[in-house]
Scaffold this motif. Structure first.
Motif, mmCIF file in Angstrom:
data_model
loop_
_atom_site.group_PDB
_atom_site.id
_atom_site.type_symbol
_atom_site.label_atom_id
_atom_site.label_comp_id
_atom_site.label_asym_id
_atom_site.label_seq_id
_atom_site.Cartn_x
_atom_site.Cartn_y
_atom_site.Cartn_z
ATOM 1 N N LEU A 54 43.609 45.227 44.756
ATOM 2 C CA LEU A 54 43.892 43.977 44.053
ATOM 3 C C LEU A 54 44.305 44.210 42.600
ATOM 4 C CD1 LEU A 54 41.028 41.728 45.462
ATOM 5 C CD2 LEU A 54 43.477 41.407 45.825
ATOM 6 N N LEU A 55 43.958 45.359 42.056
ATOM 7 C CA LEU A 55 44.351 45.658 40.677
ATOM 8 C C LEU A 55 45.834 45.965 40.557
ATOM 9 C CD1 LEU A 55 41.463 48.018 39.521
ATOM 10 C CD2 LEU A 55 41.755 45.619 38.941
ATOM 11 N N VAL A 56 46.432 46.411 41.658
ATOM 12 C CA VAL A 56 47.830 46.823 41.630
ATOM 13 C C VAL A 56 48.726 45.607 41.428
ATOM 14 C CG1 VAL A 56 49.677 47.950 42.920
ATOM 15 C CG2 VAL A 56 47.323 48.756 43.145
ATOM 16 N N TRP A 95 27.450 45.169 39.155
ATOM 17 C CA TRP A 95 28.152 44.670 40.339
ATOM 18 C C TRP A 95 28.916 45.797 41.027
ATOM 19 C CZ3 TRP A 95 27.731 40.472 43.147
ATOM 20 C CH2 TRP A 95 27.225 39.294 42.576
ATOM 21 N N VAL A 96 28.890 45.746 42.360
ATOM 22 C CA VAL A 96 29.767 46.554 43.206
ATOM 23 C C VAL A 96 30.707 45.594 43.902
ATOM 24 C CG1 VAL A 96 29.915 48.083 45.213
ATOM 25 C CG2 VAL A 96 28.039 48.338 43.576
ATOM 26 N N CYS A 97 31.997 45.848 43.813
ATOM 27 C CA CYS A 97 32.964 44.911 44.363
ATOM 28 C C CYS A 97 34.075 45.646 45.092
ATOM 29 C CB CYS A 97 33.556 44.052 43.244
ATOM 30 S SG CYS A 97 34.764 42.825 43.781
ATOM 31 N N ALA A 120 44.945 43.487 35.709
ATOM 32 C CA ALA A 120 45.020 44.601 34.763
ATOM 33 C C ALA A 120 44.436 44.223 33.410
ATOM 34 C CB ALA A 120 46.469 45.056 34.600
ATOM 35 N N GLU A 121 44.612 42.954 33.005
ATOM 36 C CA GLU A 121 44.092 42.542 31.707
ATOM 37 C C GLU A 121 42.574 42.562 31.666
ATOM 38 O OE1 GLU A 121 44.520 38.768 34.174
ATOM 39 O OE2 GLU A 121 45.568 40.666 33.896
ATOM 40 N N ASP A 122 41.941 42.520 32.849
ATOM 41 C CA ASP A 122 40.482 42.501 32.893
ATOM 42 C C ASP A 122 39.881 43.893 32.771
ATOM 43 O OD1 ASP A 122 40.314 39.692 33.330
ATOM 44 O OD2 ASP A 122 40.917 40.024 35.404
ATOM 45 N N THR A 149 39.380 35.782 43.702
ATOM 46 C CA THR A 149 38.448 34.968 42.914
ATOM 47 C C THR A 149 37.151 35.724 42.650
ATOM 48 O OG1 THR A 149 39.352 32.911 43.784
ATOM 49 C CG2 THR A 149 37.128 32.825 42.864
ATOM 50 N N GLU A 150 36.649 36.389 43.680
ATOM 51 C CA GLU A 150 35.403 37.135 43.522
ATOM 52 C C GLU A 150 35.580 38.313 42.563
ATOM 53 O OE1 GLU A 150 32.216 35.991 45.618
ATOM 54 O OE2 GLU A 150 33.650 34.708 44.582
ATOM 55 N N LEU A 151 36.712 39.007 42.674
ATOM 56 C CA LEU A 151 36.972 40.117 41.759
ATOM 57 C C LEU A 151 37.038 39.621 40.319
ATOM 58 C CD1 LEU A 151 37.718 43.012 41.017
ATOM 59 C CD2 LEU A 151 40.089 42.499 41.654
ATOM 60 N N ARG A 152 37.734 38.540 40.092
ATOM 61 C CA ARG A 152 37.826 38.007 38.732
ATOM 62 C C ARG A 152 36.447 37.592 38.207
ATOM 63 N NH1 ARG A 152 41.664 36.884 35.361
ATOM 64 N NH2 ARG A 152 43.319 37.190 36.894
#
Length: 483
Positions: free
Chosen positions: A340-342, A305-307, A347-349, A319-322
């Motif tokens: 979105l990671l910030v 996947w590229v996101c 971060a847990e993912d 939602t799509e990132l998760r």
């Protein structure tokens, strides 16, 4: 492949080698290689005999290399002057050799010179030229050679004033036409603003290779490496065995990101591209071979996947990132996905078993790491890679690829042509295609950066560059690279 070692490793190897050789052997080998290169540079304008050569001589071994090389040129009839910047600490044996060969010293710059040898400081310097060296280097542009042009500048080992281990240029420094380095490459030859100051680099073998026992600080792939790594279909391949890449990119606000990442993916080695997002109509209209859906959950089977490119940062994007991070597939996160990671929402993912690639520019790096990359961009990228357990592709004029284990690669093909909106979207799609085709994450990142850089250069041949131009250039570049 080229490799470079840090100063401490070079010094340790030199010490080991010198213990097995007569005193002065390494310097003589280095000086012979330097003199040979200088002689070749003088050939097009009349040769060595009668040429005016200026040596800028600092203290220590770097100045000694310049003096012994100057002695060799003087013995062949060159008019060699040595400007001693630290007369009380000059390499005495080298100075004696120069004088014996007919060279002499000077206290100021001459009016004319055909060649200047930069032996001011070597690999042990901290960087940034001080007076009077900085003033002398600034005045070199006033000199003229026998053709009426400015003299060629040859740096001994590295251009004086650069930081060898980081490639940083913290102050005044020499800009060389040619750098003659000894034993092995150093990071300043390959990364940071120091790299373009080196000009053409010639490596002189002084026997150091067998005693360089540490891992290199940085590696640089070449065209042969990229061609060897690039996945190619076999006779029995189909679109699924070649790999299927999924793209969760673009949005109603940024449909161009979806189009550009798709174009990059289609130029790669995979057999199929699946798109998931709100720009599905635009994508299919521009690229009829793409299979499109509205959500990641509905996209179907993919191998990577590229996101993030143009995805946005709203609830739907989260939602799509998760959904992407919840898979056991290789994932590349770019642009909005990095944002979105910030704050820890995802971060847990990041602590996932499957490969993860992050592709930040400096601003996105700051959001993740809390600070912009430091003067040592290699170390900055390596720290972020270790913290996120990801391969980090830190974009820049010399893009850095770092692994969680500390392996560092630098890309040699970057140019200002890539500094255009959407260029990173093309890169993300191409890199994702390589991941889906089964290439290990670090090789996928190195190969994608290399080809993307070549495409930028190719596109720039026709004038100002846009991201669609870069995407269009991928295919002819790959055709030439892969034969």
């Amino acid at each position: 492949m080229r490799q470079a070692w840090r100063v401490a490793d070079v010094r340790a190897a030199e010490k080991t080698l010198m213990a097995t050789l007569p005193e002065g052997t390494l310097m003589r080998r280095a000086a012979a290689g330097l003199a040979r290169r200088c002689a070749l540079l003088l050939e097009p304008t009349g040769g060595v005999y009668g040429a005016r050569v200026l040596l800028l001589v600092g203290s220590g071994d770097n100045g000694g290399d310049a003096l012994f090389a100057g002695a060799a040129l003087a013995a062949r009839g060159a008019q060699v002057r040595a400007l001693l910047l630290s007369p009380d600490r000059v390499h005495l044996a080298g100075l004696a050799a120069l004088r014996q060969a007919g060279g002499f010293t000077t206290v100021d710059l001459p009016a004319r010179a055909d060649l200047v040898v930069d032996g001011i400081v070597g690999i042990g310097a901290a960087g940034g030229l001080r007076r009077p060296a900085a003033v002398i280097v600034e005045r070199l542009g006033d000199l003229r050679g026998r053709t009426g042009e400015r003299p060629l500048i040859v740096a001994v080992d590295v251009p004086s004033g650069v930081r060898v281990d980081t490639g940083d240029v913290p102050g005044d420094a020499v800009t060389a036409d040619v750098t003659v380095t000894f034993g092995c490459l150093k990071p300043a030859h390959l990364v940071g603003p120091a790299a373009p100051r080196c000009g053409q680099i010639e490596l002189v073998d002084i026997g150091l290779g067998p005693v360089l026992v540490t891992d290199p600080a940085v590696r640089v792939a070449d065209a042969v490496d990229i061609a060897a790594w690039w996945p190619r279909p076999e006779v029995t391949s189909d679109k699924y065995t070649r790999g299927v890449v999924g793209l969760a990119t673009g949005s109603a606000q940024y449909p161009g990101a979806a189009l550009l990442s798709t174009a990059g993916a289609l130029a790669g080695p995979t057999g199929m591209v699946r798109y998931a997002g709100s720009a599905q109509k635009e994508v299919v209209r521009a690229h009829p071979s793409v299979v499109a859906a509205r959500r990641v959950a509905d996209a179907g089977r993919v191998q990577a996947w590229v996101c993030g490119s143009g995805l946005g940062t709203g609830a739907d994007a989260r939602t799509e990132l998760r959904s992407v991070l919840a898979t056991s597939l290789p994932v590349l996160l770019d642009a909005d996905a990095i944002t979105l990671l910030v704050g820890g929402q995802h971060a847990e993912d990041l602590r996932r078993d499957a490969p993860l690639v992050l592709t930040p520019h400096d601003g996105e790096f700051k959001r993740l790491a809390g600070e912009v990359p430091g003067a040592d961009r290699m170390a900055s990228a390596a720290r972020l890679a270790a913290w996120t357990n990801a391969v980090v592709l830190l974009k820049g004029d010399r893009t850095i690829v770092a692994t969680p284990a500390g392996e560092i690669w630098a890309n040699p093909t970057g140019s200002a042509a890539l500094a255009t909106a959407g260029s990173g979207d093309v890169l993300a799609g191409l890199l994702g295609s390589l991941l889906a085709a089964g290439l290990p994450a670090v090789r996928a990142a190195v190969a994608a950066a290399y080809v993307h850089g070549l495409a930028g250069r190719h596109a720039a041949l026709n004038g100002p560059v846009t991201s669609p131009d870069i995407a269009a250039a991928l295919r002819p570049v790959l055709a030439g690279l892969l034969g």
